[in-house]
Each structure stands twice: as structure tokens, then as C-alpha cells.
Design a protein around this motif. Structure first.
Motif, PDB file in Angstrom:
ATOM      1  N   THR A  85      -7.789 -12.977 -10.636  1.00  0.00           N
ATOM      2  CA  THR A  85      -7.351 -11.479 -11.098  1.00  0.00           C
ATOM      3  C   THR A  85      -6.902 -11.488 -12.517  1.00  0.00           C
ATOM      4  OG1 THR A  85      -6.907 -10.929  -8.977  1.00  0.00           O
ATOM      5  CG2 THR A  85      -6.489  -9.367 -10.482  1.00  0.00           C
ATOM      6  N   ASP A  92     -10.750  -7.721 -10.763  1.00  0.00           N
ATOM      7  CA  ASP A  92     -11.343  -8.679  -9.855  1.00  0.00           C
ATOM      8  C   ASP A  92     -12.561  -9.665 -10.342  1.00  0.00           C
ATOM      9  OD1 ASP A  92     -12.793 -10.023  -7.569  1.00  0.00           O
ATOM     10  OD2 ASP A  92     -11.396  -9.188  -6.434  1.00  0.00           O
ATOM     11  N   VAL A 113      -3.650  -0.006 -10.733  1.00  0.00           N
ATOM     12  CA  VAL A 113      -2.649  -0.282  -9.553  1.00  0.00           C
ATOM     13  C   VAL A 113      -1.185  -0.231 -10.521  1.00  0.00           C
ATOM     14  CG1 VAL A 113      -3.655  -2.352  -8.674  1.00  0.00           C
ATOM     15  CG2 VAL A 113      -2.558  -3.017 -10.751  1.00  0.00           C
ATOM     16  N   LYS A 145       4.319 -13.517  -8.143  1.00  0.00           N
ATOM     17  CA  LYS A 145       4.365 -12.254  -8.656  1.00  0.00           C
ATOM     18  C   LYS A 145       4.012 -11.915 -10.140  1.00  0.00           C
ATOM     19  CE  LYS A 145       8.770 -11.100  -6.005  1.00  0.00           C
ATOM     20  NZ  LYS A 145       8.675 -12.237  -4.933  1.00  0.00           N
ATOM     21  N   SER A 153       3.660  -7.980  -6.131  1.00  0.00           N
ATOM     22  CA  SER A 153       3.109  -9.002  -5.384  1.00  0.00           C
ATOM     23  C   SER A 153       1.648  -9.137  -5.734  1.00  0.00           C
ATOM     24  CB  SER A 153       3.230  -8.654  -3.792  1.00  0.00           C
ATOM     25  OG  SER A 153       2.576  -9.608  -3.113  1.00  0.00           O
ATOM     26  N   ALA A 162      -0.246 -10.870  -3.990  1.00  0.00           N
ATOM     27  CA  ALA A 162      -1.221 -10.606  -2.574  1.00  0.00           C
ATOM     28  C   ALA A 162      -1.419  -9.130  -2.378  1.00  0.00           C
ATOM     29  CB  ALA A 162      -0.772 -11.222  -1.498  1.00  0.00           C
ATOM     30  N   ASN A 163      -0.634  -8.367  -2.655  1.00  0.00           N
ATOM     31  CA  ASN A 163      -0.613  -7.012  -2.272  1.00  0.00           C
ATOM     32  C   ASN A 163      -0.140  -6.096  -3.675  1.00  0.00           C
ATOM     33  OD1 ASN A 163      -0.461  -4.215  -1.396  1.00  0.00           O
ATOM     34  ND2 ASN A 163       0.830  -4.850   0.221  1.00  0.00           N
ATOM     35  N   HIS A 164      -0.879  -5.454  -4.379  1.00  0.00           N
ATOM     36  CA  HIS A 164      -0.249  -4.863  -5.526  1.00  0.00           C
ATOM     37  C   HIS A 164       0.461  -3.682  -5.361  1.00  0.00           C
ATOM     38  CE1 HIS A 164      -4.267  -7.040  -7.287  1.00  0.00           C
ATOM     39  NE2 HIS A 164      -3.379  -7.769  -7.310  1.00  0.00           N
ATOM     40  N   SER A 165       0.354  -2.997  -4.224  1.00  0.00           N
ATOM     41  CA  SER A 165       1.032  -1.918  -3.986  1.00  0.00           C
ATOM     42  C   SER A 165       2.465  -2.238  -3.581  1.00  0.00           C
ATOM     43  CB  SER A 165       0.202  -1.034  -2.787  1.00  0.00           C
ATOM     44  OG  SER A 165       0.149  -1.596  -1.592  1.00  0.00           O
ATOM     45  N   SER A 166       2.901  -3.528  -3.232  1.00  0.00           N
ATOM     46  CA  SER A 166       4.137  -4.078  -3.221  1.00  0.00           C
ATOM     47  C   SER A 166       4.748  -4.429  -4.138  1.00  0.00           C
ATOM     48  CB  SER A 166       4.123  -4.912  -2.060  1.00  0.00           C
ATOM     49  OG  SER A 166       5.231  -5.537  -1.651  1.00  0.00           O
ATOM     50  N   TYR A 167       5.914  -3.649  -4.527  1.00  0.00           N
ATOM     51  CA  TYR A 167       6.563  -3.932  -5.815  1.00  0.00           C
ATOM     52  C   TYR A 167       8.029  -3.688  -5.818  1.00  0.00           C
ATOM     53  CZ  TYR A 167       5.720   0.705  -7.240  1.00  0.00           C
ATOM     54  OH  TYR A 167       5.790   2.270  -7.141  1.00  0.00           O
TER      55      TYR A 167
END
Length: 673
Positions: A209, A233, A242, A262, A280, A282-287
Motif C-alpha cells: 500500500t 493498493d 481513508v 500503524k 491500523s 490492516a484495517n484503515h478504518s481503525s485508528y
């Protein structure tokens, strides 16, 4: 080109009596003797070369590779990278690049063998703006590897697989994401993720990424995008937005870094403080997100759990574990604008725009500094900003410095000042400057022995002062400004007697910046415009005490105002498209306009001197006849080395001061009566 090594504490001996004998020439190119200049009735325009205007090693980036700190120059010619060996405190190598004026970004490949650099340049085209230096052989010159289509390279990042990614701006299109593949030697655009963005200043890459950070750092307002963060990607070759929702109101993404699992993100502050977030991978919506201190958050360096970074006043630490930000203890001189933060042996290495390296203990704040000039960095004349003259001195603004030149003995002293003195005036012996970025008005009086200090601050989003003048009726310093991220602009006022300040936002309208100001009988005349050449260029008569518009007129130039000056009852204006217009102030109407593209196009400045209005452009010094308004060339091919638009100013004796190349010149001209 022979280089000189001059410390920031050194004094450069130029000008003075020796210049009178050796550096005088006529505008026509013929030599003149000192007696011609000193005679009671000189017959022609005389030019006195006062020598280099601002001399220092000016920098714009720093990156540690091993135990060597590589530092990119700013506004020097040719642009260069120096290698500063931290253990010995010495410069051990340098390389010059074939193109560009400044280096804002550096990155190393995963092996540490190659250093990549991206440059800022004067014009678009196909000249290289990406370079690579073999660090195994510092004696070899950096080589060009290609160019990105955006004029200026603002940030680069190397993925673990060795591919280089670059972002920037400054061209007619929105910024793209660019990739350099060292296996093929090709540079290619991966696409424009946000058509409304005006500048991209951040990129960070993994093999899977690439993160692209942009927004409206320059030319904001009028529908330009705000902060935007995209994930590209590399497998699907698709962009995904994001951007954390809390960052969306900010003008732009300022910096990015991959730290473990991160992505650390910072926004550029404007109406609000900057923000820091850890996404994150692994999960861009988690921050996690927190609000920082100040409007700036850049130059990330990781030590343990902390991400250290710079704001506009010093160093901060972002704890990833607690999602909190705290100031780093510090005992040392002002760091000015910070262009690099690195970690070595448990210490923070800070690359200061003031031309020194600070080694800081992040626990105790104890500091060791090394002046780069004394360490062997080459000091050369740089391109400059504003000029002011009076009371026996000439002041020239540079990056993080104002050079004060004595007209008595030619001594030049570099005075540290944050940011850049975009324009300045001398009033009753005291200097007043408009300081970029968001630094307000600063003042220096050579008679009191005190350093230059801030005397008035204003909202940080009103960050770019463009013109300074003196209102003799109201005894006010007047400064007009541009809001880079928000659009529009403002008028600032400052009373040196009382210390009282005034602030009037968008006195022209919500979209026009305020590029020019002139004063007559207590009325401030403001010249508006848009960041580009075309569009509106309204002139507004404004009461700077009451904050009230008196009247306005559209001179009909279809271009922004570049400069204004008052002579008698007439207000002279020059547009950025190279026209002059003259307004009869009592009648409030345009009485003259003409094409002057032969002497001026783009940025320009005007000053009233010896009963006439003089102007300077990037190429000429010119003068208007006070009766016919006809333009005449005073000095052709002046070709001043300006960083952000040409300037001209005068002193009490009617001498004019401007730049010819990278040298300061004094012009003695005698307009016809």
C-alpha cells in the motif's frame, strides 16, 4: 564556483568605501568613477553594487543514514546536498544537483546505499526533479533519475521492495502519485486521486500500500479540497479514501510515516490545531486520534513508543500507547523552523532552519549544537524576499534570517528571525516586517541593542504577508496578507506608539487575497486578486482605523493587482498581466491604462521616490512619468534572484534598493521634472 564557509555569527565585509571605487556602473552598461557618483550634479542613473544580499547555508531537509546526516539546501544555486558526520561534527562530503532551487525531501533505499532527493523548481517541463546519490562513494555526483509531472517534489518514500514514490504540486493539474522503479529506471504516474487538491505534501509506502496525503495547503478556498488521505493498493492499482473524519475540516495532510503496524498521520492546522492519528495498516478504518499543539506537525522520528515531531516552536512526543502528546524538554537556543528530526544513540537530532544541528536528550532536554557553517557547510548568496532601507541600514529577508547591512562601513550581520520577511519598511529608524508563515509583524531597532521581536500577532490562517507600508496620517504600519489554506486575505495594522493592533479579514471579498497596499491622507488603498494571474483585481479604499470600506473600483484589468503606489492625487497600480492603471483619487475613476509587458509581467513592486513612481519586476526597474504616466526603463535586465516576487524600496536620501542577480544594488536615479 568558489565557495566560502561563513558561520551564522560571522560578519561579511562588503560594500562601503571600497564598493564606491570598484562596483559602480551606469544603467547603460558603461563604467563610472567614484567621483561621478559623489559629484554634485550626476547626469545619469548610477548603480552601486553592494555585494551579495543574504549569505548563508540555507537548508530545507535533513535525513540520517547510519551516522551521517544528509541535508538538502534551500534557495542556493546550484542546489546541493551536504553530508554531516555526527560523531565528528564535520561536513565530510557534498554533491550538487543539475536542476532545482531547493530540496524539501530526502529518502534512503532499504539497503542504505542510495539517497534519493526531490527538488523544487522554477518552472514546469521535463527537467529532472528526482535524483539519486550513491552513499558508498560520496565523491561521485548525484545523478538524475527522471521527473514527476508535478513541478515541485514535496515528499518521497521508498517501499521495502525498493520502489520510490513521490508527490508534490505546482503544476496546472491536481497532484498525482508517482512511482520510480529502479529495476526499469522508469517514472510513471499512478493517477490523480483527488481532482480538487492543490498540493500533496506527504507519502508513505509499504510493498502492498502507498498512502497519499494532500489538500489545499496552497490556493485554498473556492471549492478546493480539504485534507484527504488515500490508500493506493499496488495489486489492484486502485485508490481508496481513508481520511479520518476528524481530519476532514483541516486544510491538508502534513506528514505520514509507517511505524510498525500503524500509519502515523498528521494534518496541517489552520482554523484548528493540527491533529495526529495512528491508523491500523490492516484495517484503515481503525485508528486513534488526538489534537496536537500548534498548527504544524511534521518530521517524524521513532524512539521506543514515542513518535517525535516538530511543530512551529519546538519538539513534541506522540505516545502510541497512550494516544497523548507532550512537549519534549529542551534547553537550548530557538530551533526556528525545523526541517528534520532523527534519532541516534538515544538522542534526537534536529536540523534547524537557522543553520545548525541540535543533539537533544529527550528526557533532560540538555542540548549540544553544531553550526553547519563552522562544520564546513558552504555558505553562498541565496534568493531573497523583502527589502527595506533607512537610518543608515538596508535589510534583506532570507530564510530564517534578515541580513542587516550598514551603509557606513559595509558590514553585514545576519539576524535570526523565524520564517521569512516577505516585505518590510523602516519608520523613524525602526524596522517592521511582515513574517511568513503566520508570524505576524516583527520589529527591530538598531539603537536599543535588543534582538528582533514579534510586536503583533494575527490569526495563523492569515499566514502570508505580501506588502507592508506606512500610514503617516494615522501613524500605523499596514500589512496585507493572503490566507493560503482558506482563501481570501486580510489587512493588519500596528501602532508603534501604543502597541495596539487591528485586524480586518477579507476587506476585498471572500475569495480575493490582498496583495498590495498604499496609503494617502489616512486612507489605505488595497489591491486584490486571486493566486493565479487572471480573474478579479479589485481596488478598495479602506479606513484602517474604523475598519470601514469607503469605496471600491474595478480597474478592468481582468487580472489581480501586483502592486500599488500613490503619487500626488493619483493611485498607480500594476496588474500581474503587465498593465498599468492610474486612478484619480478625488474623482474615483481610472484616468490612464497601458500595456507595460515590455518591462513587467507577473509579480512586481512599486515605490514613490523623488516625485515619481518606480517599479521593479523580475526583469526591469522602471519609472512612470508623473505627468504623462509614460513608462521608461531605468535598469534593463535587472534579473533579481527573488524567492517570492520582486521588491524595491528607498531610503530617506532617495536611493532605491533592489536585487540584480543575487547582489543587492543601490540605484541613484533622477526623474525628469
Amino acid at each position: 564556483m568558489e565557495k566560502s564557509n561563513i558561520s551564522r555569527r560571522s560578519v561579511l565585509q562588503v560594500g562601503g568605501a571600497a564598493s564606491l571605487a570598484a562596483a559602480i556602473g551606469l544603467a547603460a552598461g558603461q563604467p563610472a568613477s567614484a567621483s561621478a557618483l559623489l559629484g554634485s550634479k550626476p547626469k545619469a542613473t548610477e548603480i552601486l553594487d553592494l555585494g551579495p544580499a543574504v549569505v548563508q547555508f540555507s537548508l530545507m531537509s535533513g535525513l540520517l543514514v547510519g551516522d551521517v546526516l544528509y541535508i538538502g539546501s534551500r534557495n542556493l544555486e546550484p542546489v546541493r546536498i551536504i553530508a554531516f558526520h555526527v560523531p565528528t561534527g564535520k561536513v565530510i562530503g557534498q554533491t550538487e544537483l543539475s536542476n532545482g532551487h531547493s530540496i524539501q525531501t530526502l529518502a534512503a533505499d532499504p539497503s542504505g546505499r542510495y539517497l534519493y532527493a526531490g527538488v523544487l523548481q522554477k518552472s514546469t517541463g521535463t527537467l529532472p526533479n528526482l535524483f539519486r546519490w550513491d552513499l558508498n562513494s560520496l565523491g561521485t555526483k548525484a545523478t538524475a533519475i527522471g521527473y514527476i509531472g508535478d513541478r515541485d517534489v514535496r515528499d518521497i518514500s521508498v517501499a521495502p521492495n525498493g520502489r520510490l514514490y513521490a508527490v508534490g504540486g505546482g503544476s496546472s493539474t491536481a497532484p498525482a502519485l508517482w512511482e520510480y522503479n529502479p529495476a526499469t529506471g522508469q517514472v510513471a504516474s499512478l493517477g490523480i486521486p483527488d481532482a480538487g487538491a492543490t498540493l500533496a505534501r506527504a507519502v508513505a509506502a509499504t510493498d502492498a500500500t502507498v498512502f497519499f496525503g494532500a489538500g489545499s495547503t496552497l490556493n485554498g478556498g473556492s471549492g478546493a479540497s480539504r485534507a484527504c488521505l488515500y490508500a493506493y493498493d499496488t495489486a489492484s492499482r486502485k485508490f481508496t479514501n481513508v481520511t479520518p473524519s476528524e481530519i476532514l475540516p483541516d486544510p491538508s495532510i502534513r506528514d505520514l510515516a509507517v511505524v510498525g503496524d500503524k500509519l502515523v498521520v498528521s494534518s496541517a492546522g489552520s482554523l484548528e490545531n493540527a491533529k495526529m492519528a495512528a491508523l491500523s495498516l490492516a484495517n484503515h478504518s481503525s485508528y486513534a486520534l488526538t489534537i496536537s499543539e500548534g498548527k504544524v506537525a511534521k518530521s517524524f522520528a521513532v524512539m521506543g513508543d514515542n513518535v517525535y515531531f516538530a511543530n512551529e516552536t519546538g519538539l513534541l512526543a506522540y505516545s502510541l500507547a497512550s494516544n497523548t502528546i507532550a512537549a519534549v524538554p529542551y534547553q537550548g537556543p530557538s530551533l526556528g523552523e525545523i526541517w528534520g528530526v532523527d534519532v541516534l544513540g538515544g538522542k534526537l537530532l534536529v536540523t534547524s532552519g537557522y543553520g545548525f544541528i541540535a543533539e537533544i536528550d529527550p528526557v533532560t532536554g540538555t542540548t549540544k549544537t553544531t553550526d553547519l557553517g563552522e562544520a564546513g557547510a558552504p555558505s553562498d548568496p541565496q534568493s531573497v524576499m523583502g527589502i527595506a532601507a533607512g537610518a543608515g541600514y538596508v535589510y534583506v529577508g532570507g530564510n530564517g534570517v534578515i541580513a542587516r547591512r550598514s551603509l557606513k562601513d559595509g558590514q553585514v550581520t545576519n539576524m535570526r528571525a523565524p520564517g521569512e520577511a516577505k516585505d518590510a519598511i523602516v519608520v523613524d529608524g525602526a524596522l517592521y516586517t511582515g513574517q511568513y508563515s503566520g508570524q505576524g509583524i516583527w520589529s527591530y531597532d538598531p539603537r536599543n541593542g535588543k534582538p528582533i521581536t514579534q510586536v503583533a500577532d494575527f490569526p495563523k490562517e492569515q499566514n502570508r504577508p505580501l506588502d507592508v507600508c506606512w500610514d503617516d496620517s494615522n501613524k500605523l504600519v499596514l500589512v496585507v496578507a493572503q490566507a493560503d489554506t482558506e482563501g481570501g486575505g486580510s489587512l493588519w495594522t500596528y501602532d508603534p506608539r501604543t502597541g495596539k493592533k487591528g485586524f480586518f479579514v477579507n476587506p476585498v471579498d471572500e475569495t480575493q487575497l490582498v496583495r498590495a497596499v498604499a496609503s494617502r491622507d489616512g486612507v489605505a488603498y488595497l489591491g486584490g486578486g486571486l493566486p493565479d494571474l487572471g480573474g478579479a483585481g479589485t481596488v478598495v479604499a479602506f479606513d484602517p482605523v474604523k475598519g470601514k470600506e469607503l469605496w471600491r473600483i474595478d480597474p478592468g484589468q481582468n487580472s489581480g493587482v501586483a502592486a500599488l503606489a500613490v503619487q500626488g492625487k493619483y493611485l498607480y497600480g500594476v496588474s500581474r498581466k503587465g498593465t498599468v492603471f492610474v486612478i484619480d483619487l478625488p474623482q474615483r475613476k481610472v484616468v490612464h491604462q497601458a500595456d507595460i509587458t515590455s518591462v513587467s509581467y507577473g509579480f512586481a513592486a512599486l515605490v514613490t521616490n523623488r516625485g515619481a513612481v518606480y517599479g521593479v519586476s523580475n526583469t526591469h526597474v522602471f519609472r512612470f512619468d508623473p505627468k504623462t504616466f509614460e513608462v521608461a526603463t531605468v535598469v534593463a535586465d535587472i534579473d533579481g534572484a527573488w524567492y517570492s516576487g520582486s521588491h524595491i524600496n528607498n531610503d530617506e536620501d532617495g536611493y532605491l534598493y533592489t536585487m540584480r542577480g543575487r547582489n543587492l544594488v543601490r540605484i541613484n536615479d533622477h526623474p525628469r521634472r
